[in-house]
Design an enzyme around this catalytic site. Structure first.
Site, PDB file in Angstrom:
ATOM      1  N   GLU A   1      -5.826  -4.733  10.417  1.00 40.14           N
ATOM      2  CA  GLU A   1      -4.837  -3.665  10.619  1.00 40.14           C
ATOM      3  C   GLU A   1      -5.167  -2.904  11.897  1.00 40.14           C
ATOM      4  OE1 GLU A   1      -2.547  -2.577   6.758  1.00 40.14           O
ATOM      5  OE2 GLU A   1      -3.987  -1.037   7.272  1.00 40.14           O
TER       6      GLU A   1
ATOM      7  N   LYS B   1       0.155   4.303  -0.320  1.00 42.82           N
ATOM      8  CA  LYS B   1      -0.445   5.532   0.246  1.00 42.82           C
ATOM      9  C   LYS B   1      -0.207   6.710  -0.697  1.00 42.82           C
ATOM     10  CE  LYS B   1      -0.019   3.428   4.734  1.00 42.82           C
ATOM     11  NZ  LYS B   1      -0.001   3.567   6.176  1.00 42.82           N
TER      12      LYS B   1
ATOM     13  N   ASN C   1       0.877  -1.182   0.000  1.00 40.37           N
ATOM     14  CA  ASN C   1       0.000   0.000   0.000  1.00 40.37           C
ATOM     15  C   ASN C   1       0.909   1.225   0.000  1.00 40.37           C
ATOM     16  OD1 ASN C   1      -1.805   2.058   0.502  1.00 40.37           O
ATOM     17  ND2 ASN C   1      -2.225   1.459   2.628  1.00 40.37           N
TER      18      ASN C   1
ATOM     19  N   GLU D   1      -6.849   5.086   7.487  1.00 37.61           N
ATOM     20  CA  GLU D   1      -6.569   6.488   7.141  1.00 37.61           C
ATOM     21  C   GLU D   1      -7.737   7.112   6.396  1.00 37.61           C
ATOM     22  OE1 GLU D   1      -2.767   5.760   5.335  1.00 37.61           O
ATOM     23  OE2 GLU D   1      -1.870   5.361   7.297  1.00 37.61           O
TER      24      GLU D   1
ATOM     25  N   HIS E   1      -9.634   1.485   4.675  1.00 35.57           N
ATOM     26  CA  HIS E   1      -8.355   1.692   5.372  1.00 35.57           C
ATOM     27  C   HIS E   1      -8.556   2.701   6.506  1.00 35.57           C
ATOM     28  CE1 HIS E   1      -4.246   2.830   6.242  1.00 35.57           C
ATOM     29  NE2 HIS E   1      -3.902   1.688   5.708  1.00 35.57           N
TER      30      HIS E   1
ATOM     31  N   GLY F   1       1.847   2.545  10.764  1.00 39.78           N
ATOM     32  CA  GLY F   1       2.584   3.790  10.536  1.00 39.78           C
ATOM     33  C   GLY F   1       3.817   3.925  11.395  1.00 39.78           C
TER      34      GLY F   1
HETATM   35  P1  PGA Z   1       2.692   0.522   7.604  1.00 41.54           P
HETATM   36  O1  PGA Z   1       1.250   0.759   6.930  1.00 41.54           O
HETATM   37  O2  PGA Z   1       3.193  -0.790   7.080  1.00 41.54           O
HETATM   38  O3  PGA Z   1       3.515   1.667   7.171  1.00 41.54           O
HETATM   39  O4  PGA Z   1       2.453   0.475   9.088  1.00 41.54           O
HETATM   40  C1  PGA Z   1       0.387  -0.299   6.725  1.00 41.54           C
HETATM   41  C2  PGA Z   1      -0.934   0.192   6.176  1.00 41.54           C
HETATM   42  O5  PGA Z   1      -1.387   1.279   6.576  1.00 41.54           O
HETATM   43  O6  PGA Z   1      -1.552  -0.479   5.322  1.00 41.54           O
END
Ligand code: PGA
Length: 252
Positions: free
Chosen positions: A164, A10, A8, A96, A94, A170
């Site tokens: 998650e 982002k 991902n 976010e 997700h 993050g």
């Molecule tokens: P991260 O993000 O591996 O940077 O913790 C995972 C995600 O948000 O899918």
């Protein structure tokens, strides 16, 4: 079941050229991995340029989409539009996006549209924090049940659940999840899927883990955590690290 490794990206990188570069490097690195399906979910603006590379062996995914096929939704992109430029997967729900106001009702509509359009949906669920009394377990239950409220048994072959936990996602995550944390939560998610759709169908849905996945914890998350794959954020932007995660999954 093949292991599923999803990146991902982002809101990264800055240019289509960089996106194409990482995508090609990953494709080269994972060539010949037979026990793993590899997917890269990138910003929608790069997907067409990535698809134009005609890369085999790594599937293309989007990070979001809207419901409906076309319509008066300024700034939104539909699942059909994504499908028509070669996209195969879409991440929905997700944390976010949920933080920006998406709720289970909206996510359930998006899931239905995406599956009708022929995309595979990666539905993210996960609690904000854990509490001694186990309240987070009922939060997880409701999140999964409500997000899947419009889904029928036949749709399940196009569904992947990504656990998650927000507290482990993050670079500012308060702590990393342990394989035990992951195992416990994914057992619950599988149990709910069985309750909703019956044993055979429910257990056929891949459940993967995401949240600070890296080359060091990938193996134990899969083996001890008992998941069918991994969703990597930061580490997926580095083709070497992401390929290594896929390699580890391919050896299990
Ligand atoms: P991260 O993000 O591996 O940077 O913790 C995972 C995600 O948000 O899918």
């Amino acid at each position: 079941m093949k292991k599923i490794i999803i990146g991902n990206w982002k809101m990264n990188p800055e240019t289509a050229k960089e996106a194409q570069g990482v995508f090609s490097d990953v494709a080269l690195g994972v060539k010949g991995f037979r026990k793993t399906s590899v997917v890269i979910c990138a910003p929608s603006v790069f997907l067409e340029a990535m698809n134009a590379l005609k890369i085999k062996g790594v599937s293309l995914g989007a990070e979001n989409c809207f419901f409906g096929d076309v319509g008066p939704y300024t700034g939104e992109i539909s699942a059909v539009q994504l499908k028509n430029i070669g996209v195969k997967y879409v991440i929905l729900g997700h944390s976010e996006r949920r933080a920006l106001g998406e709720d289970n009702e909206l996510i359930s509509k998006k899931i239905k549209s995406a599956i009708s359009a022929g995309l595979k949906v990666v539905l993210c669920v996960g609690e904000t924090s854990r509490d001694e009394a186990g309240e987070y377990l009922s939060f997880l239950h409701d999140e999964l049940v409500e997000s899947l409220s419009k889904i029928k048994k036949v749709d399940l072959k196009n569904l992947i659940i990504a656990y998650e936990p927000i507290w482990a996602v993050g670079k500012n995550a308060p702590r990393s999840a342990t394989p035990e944390d992951v195992h416990q939560a994914t057992l619950l998610l599988r149990k709910i899927l069985v309750e909703m759709f019956g044993r055979e169908s429910g257990l056929g849905v891949p459940v993967i883990y995401g949240g600070s996945v890296n080359t060091k914890n990938a193996l134990e998350m899969i083996t001890l955590g008992g998941v069918d794959g991994l969703l990597a954020g930061r580490e997926s932007l580095d083709s070497d690290k992401f390929v290594e995660i896929a390699r580890i999954a391919n050896t299990v």
